[in-house]
Design a protein around this motif. Sequence first.
Motif, PDB file in Angstrom:
ATOM      1  N   GLN A  21      -3.579   4.439  -0.060  1.00 19.96           N
ATOM      2  CA  GLN A  21      -3.170   3.826   1.202  1.00 19.96           C
ATOM      3  C   GLN A  21      -4.379   3.489   2.064  1.00 19.96           C
ATOM      4  OE1 GLN A  21      -0.541   6.850   2.694  1.00 19.96           O
ATOM      5  NE2 GLN A  21       1.292   5.842   1.861  1.00 19.96           N
ATOM      6  N   GLY A  23      -7.183   2.576   0.823  1.00 21.14           N
ATOM      7  CA  GLY A  23      -7.924   1.515   0.150  1.00 21.14           C
ATOM      8  C   GLY A  23      -8.926   1.989  -0.874  1.00 21.14           C
ATOM      9  N   ASN A  86      -7.757   0.812   5.201  1.00 14.27           N
ATOM     10  CA  ASN A  86      -6.617   0.674   6.103  1.00 14.27           C
ATOM     11  C   ASN A  86      -6.994   1.320   7.433  1.00 14.27           C
ATOM     12  OD1 ASN A  86      -4.207   0.921   7.502  1.00 14.27           O
ATOM     13  ND2 ASN A  86      -3.032   1.485   5.689  1.00 14.27           N
TER      14      ASN A  86
END
Length: 118
Positions: A21, A23, A86
């Motif tokens: 999440q 990255g 993110n």
Amino acid sequence: MIFVEEELEQYQRQAQRLLLQLGLHAGWRQGLYLLTALRLIHEKPERLQLVTKWLYPDVAAACHTTYAAVERGIRVACDNIWYRGNYDLLIRITYFDRDRHPSPSLMLAYLYQYLLME
């Protein structure tokens, strides 16, 4: 013992999902080092007190590499997450702003605490 193993596997999946999440793919060497560090911290949270003297050598042993490779890999992983990942999720985890990012050891502590709250 089965409960402990299941709990560790669940934590490992949560950590892997979090890194994705953010990255960072665990298939990359830096992601593997970060994921291994989070697992080792989960097993023994005291490792956060001596990251460079205790945690990094343990990660190096688990990943069959050198201390220097782990230190650099985790630093690169944290920088990649910070500058290319993110950002909205990262701010919720660390409470830092774009101009001031945490050190790798502080980032590990924040990621670990976030995973505990999940």
